[in-house]
Design a protein around this motif. Structure first.
Motif, PDB file in Angstrom:
ATOM      1  N   ARG A 178       0.872  12.777  17.782  1.00  0.00           N
ATOM      2  CA  ARG A 178       2.183  12.358  18.283  1.00  0.00           C
ATOM      3  C   ARG A 178       3.332  13.127  17.633  1.00  0.00           C
ATOM      4  N   PHE A 179       3.199  13.422  16.332  1.00  0.00           N
ATOM      5  CA  PHE A 179       4.320  14.006  15.592  1.00  0.00           C
ATOM      6  C   PHE A 179       4.051  15.417  15.069  1.00  0.00           C
ATOM      7  N   GLY A 180       2.836  15.916  15.265  1.00  0.00           N
ATOM      8  CA  GLY A 180       2.435  17.171  14.643  1.00  0.00           C
ATOM      9  C   GLY A 180       3.247  18.387  15.043  1.00  0.00           C
ATOM     10  N   GLU A 181       3.813  18.383  16.234  1.00  0.00           N
ATOM     11  CA  GLU A 181       4.599  19.536  16.671  1.00  0.00           C
ATOM     12  C   GLU A 181       5.999  19.543  16.071  1.00  0.00           C
ATOM     13  N   ARG A 182       6.449  18.390  15.595  1.00  0.00           N
ATOM     14  CA  ARG A 182       7.811  18.288  15.046  1.00  0.00           C
ATOM     15  C   ARG A 182       7.855  18.267  13.525  1.00  0.00           C
ATOM     16  N   PHE A 183       6.742  17.871  12.898  1.00  0.00           N
ATOM     17  CA  PHE A 183       6.734  17.683  11.449  1.00  0.00           C
ATOM     18  C   PHE A 183       5.479  18.302  10.836  1.00  0.00           C
ATOM     19  N   GLN A 184       5.619  18.726   9.596  1.00  0.00           N
ATOM     20  CA  GLN A 184       4.438  19.083   8.820  1.00  0.00           C
ATOM     21  C   GLN A 184       3.778  17.780   8.382  1.00  0.00           C
ATOM     22  N   ILE A 185       2.494  17.636   8.646  1.00  0.00           N
ATOM     23  CA  ILE A 185       1.809  16.384   8.348  1.00  0.00           C
ATOM     24  C   ILE A 185       0.637  16.642   7.408  1.00  0.00           C
ATOM     25  N   LEU A 186       0.645  15.921   6.289  1.00  0.00           N
ATOM     26  CA  LEU A 186      -0.416  15.998   5.296  1.00  0.00           C
ATOM     27  C   LEU A 186      -1.025  14.610   5.113  1.00  0.00           C
ATOM     28  N   LYS A 187      -2.184  14.563   4.473  1.00  0.00           N
ATOM     29  CA  LYS A 187      -2.828  13.286   4.181  1.00  0.00           C
ATOM     30  C   LYS A 187      -3.045  13.147   2.678  1.00  0.00           C
ATOM     31  N   HIS A 188      -2.862  11.940   2.191  1.00  0.00           N
ATOM     32  CA  HIS A 188      -3.229  11.610   0.813  1.00  0.00           C
ATOM     33  C   HIS A 188      -4.075  10.343   0.880  1.00  0.00           C
ATOM     34  N   LEU A 189      -5.378  10.524   0.902  1.00  0.00           N
ATOM     35  CA  LEU A 189      -6.283   9.388   1.030  1.00  0.00           C
ATOM     36  C   LEU A 189      -6.551   8.748  -0.325  1.00  0.00           C
ATOM     37  N   PRO A 190      -6.597   7.428  -0.376  1.00  0.00           N
ATOM     38  CA  PRO A 190      -7.051   6.774  -1.611  1.00  0.00           C
ATOM     39  C   PRO A 190      -8.540   7.025  -1.812  1.00  0.00           C
ATOM     40  N   THR A 191      -8.993   6.895  -3.046  1.00  0.00           N
ATOM     41  CA  THR A 191     -10.421   7.048  -3.331  1.00  0.00           C
ATOM     42  C   THR A 191     -11.199   5.850  -2.806  1.00  0.00           C
ATOM     43  N   ALA A 192     -10.654   4.656  -3.029  1.00  0.00           N
ATOM     44  CA  ALA A 192     -11.260   3.426  -2.508  1.00  0.00           C
ATOM     45  C   ALA A 192     -10.696   3.154  -1.112  1.00  0.00           C
ATOM     46  N   LYS A 193     -10.665   1.911  -0.698  1.00  0.00           N
ATOM     47  CA  LYS A 193     -10.164   1.591   0.638  1.00  0.00           C
ATOM     48  C   LYS A 193      -8.664   1.819   0.751  1.00  0.00           C
ATOM     49  N   ASP A 194      -7.907   1.437  -0.293  1.00  0.00           N
ATOM     50  CA  ASP A 194      -6.458   1.602  -0.252  1.00  0.00           C
ATOM     51  C   ASP A 194      -5.943   1.855  -1.663  1.00  0.00           C
ATOM     52  N   PHE A 195      -4.642   2.110  -1.778  1.00  0.00           N
ATOM     53  CA  PHE A 195      -4.096   2.487  -3.080  1.00  0.00           C
ATOM     54  C   PHE A 195      -4.011   1.317  -4.049  1.00  0.00           C
ATOM     55  N   ASN A 196      -4.013   0.094  -3.554  1.00  0.00           N
ATOM     56  CA  ASN A 196      -4.053  -1.020  -4.493  1.00  0.00           C
ATOM     57  C   ASN A 196      -5.424  -1.137  -5.142  1.00  0.00           C
ATOM     58  N   GLU A 197      -6.477  -0.912  -4.370  1.00  0.00           N
ATOM     59  CA  GLU A 197      -7.815  -0.917  -4.970  1.00  0.00           C
ATOM     60  C   GLU A 197      -7.937   0.206  -5.998  1.00  0.00           C
ATOM     61  N   ASP A 198      -7.389   1.372  -5.688  1.00  0.00           N
ATOM     62  CA  ASP A 198      -7.378   2.472  -6.658  1.00  0.00           C
ATOM     63  C   ASP A 198      -6.642   2.063  -7.932  1.00  0.00           C
ATOM     64  N   LEU A 199      -5.488   1.423  -7.752  1.00  0.00           N
ATOM     65  CA  LEU A 199      -4.679   1.012  -8.896  1.00  0.00           C
ATOM     66  C   LEU A 199      -5.434   0.031  -9.786  1.00  0.00           C
ATOM     67  N   ILE A 200      -6.093  -0.944  -9.190  1.00  0.00           N
ATOM     68  CA  ILE A 200      -6.824  -1.945  -9.971  1.00  0.00           C
ATOM     69  C   ILE A 200      -7.949  -1.288 -10.765  1.00  0.00           C
ATOM     70  N   VAL A 201      -8.664  -0.354 -10.143  1.00  0.00           N
ATOM     71  CA  VAL A 201      -9.744   0.356 -10.837  1.00  0.00           C
ATOM     72  C   VAL A 201      -9.194   1.130 -12.033  1.00  0.00           C
ATOM     73  N   ILE A 202      -8.109   1.864 -11.819  1.00  0.00           N
ATOM     74  CA  ILE A 202      -7.526   2.670 -12.896  1.00  0.00           C
ATOM     75  C   ILE A 202      -6.965   1.778 -13.998  1.00  0.00           C
ATOM     76  N   HIS A 203      -6.315   0.688 -13.617  1.00  0.00           N
ATOM     77  CA  HIS A 203      -5.773  -0.255 -14.601  1.00  0.00           C
ATOM     78  C   HIS A 203      -6.887  -0.814 -15.477  1.00  0.00           C
ATOM     79  N   ASN A 204      -8.003  -1.192 -14.870  1.00  0.00           N
ATOM     80  CA  ASN A 204      -9.121  -1.746 -15.636  1.00  0.00           C
ATOM     81  C   ASN A 204      -9.738  -0.699 -16.559  1.00  0.00           C
ATOM     82  N   ARG A 205      -9.818   0.534 -16.085  1.00  0.00           N
ATOM     83  CA  ARG A 205     -10.354   1.605 -16.931  1.00  0.00           C
ATOM     84  C   ARG A 205      -9.465   1.845 -18.141  1.00  0.00           C
TER      85      ARG A 205
END
Length: 217
Positions: A178-205
């Motif tokens: 939908r937007f690729g012709e107008r904007f540069q589009i990149l992805k930043h995927l979390p390692t787990a399902k979402d960034f809160n799950e990533d945060l909890i894992v890192i916090h516990n470590r």
């Protein structure tokens, strides 16, 4: 006897009415900071900007505003053991929960908690200049993206920070188309399902590491 026709001038769209505020913020602070591991300063930033508060049922209320500073969107998130979340009746996803930026990049998240978790991770990794615009779509919707970029023509790049699951991958592809012709589009995927799950894992470590270091002293 003739049939009764519906009146065309009746606006059937219900107005958003925010739930009443609680007399305390302690339940949402406990949930967001201690359970979800979000940095206290990040939580306070959104409270100060009136984008987050606690209602009388102890829910987190995440609020999106229009240009006239009128609340137009609200998402509720329960703070108890039972999982509870919903958009308030009358909410318009056009107006997202967001964080204003100062550069030309827009970060896109599915939920407010993911957005705040990302900010917390940036603090953990000592990223000082996180000046990107950030929005939560409140799920997966084009409406908040279209609105936000229309209000911020400086934006040239989008970074998709959606969930690392089938729905997140699918909607990332839809945004690209939908937007690729107008904007540069990149992805930043979390390692787990979402960034809160990533945060909890890192916090516990980090906690485990600090405990181990303390035992060696």
């Amino acid at each position: 006897m003739g049939t009764i026709s519906p009146l065309k001038d009746i606006d059937e769209k219900r107005e958003l009415v925010l739930p009443r505020r609680n007399s305390t913020y302690k339940h949402i602070f406990a949930y967001l900071i201690h359970t979800r591991k979000i940095d206290g300063d990040v939580v306070q930033e959104f409270v100060k900007n009136k984008q987050l508060y606690e209602d009388e049922k102890r829910n987190c209320v995440f609020v999106g505003y229009n240009n006239e500073n009128e609340p137009k969107f609200a998402n509720l998130r329960g703070t108890g053991r039972k999982q509870f979340r919903k958009d308030l009746w009358g909410s318009d996803k056009t107006y997202p929960f967001h964080r204003e930026g100062t550069n030309d990049t827009l970060l896109i998240f599915e939920s407010p908690i993911d957005l705040m978790s990302y900010m917390t991770l940036a603090k953990i990794y000592k990223i000082k200049d996180l000046n990107h615009h950030m929005i939560s779509m409140g799920g997966t919707s084009y409406l908040p993206i279209e609105y936000y970029i229309s209000q911020h023509p400086v934006i040239k790049k989008m970074i998709l920070c959606l969930d690392n699951d089938q729905e997140g991958h699918f909607f990332s592809q839809q945004i690209q188309e939908r937007f690729g012709e107008r904007f540069q589009i990149l992805k930043h995927l979390p390692t787990a399902k979402d960034f809160n799950e990533d945060l909890i894992v890192i916090h516990n470590r980090l906690n485990d590491y600090e405990k181990t270091e303390g035992m060696q002293l």
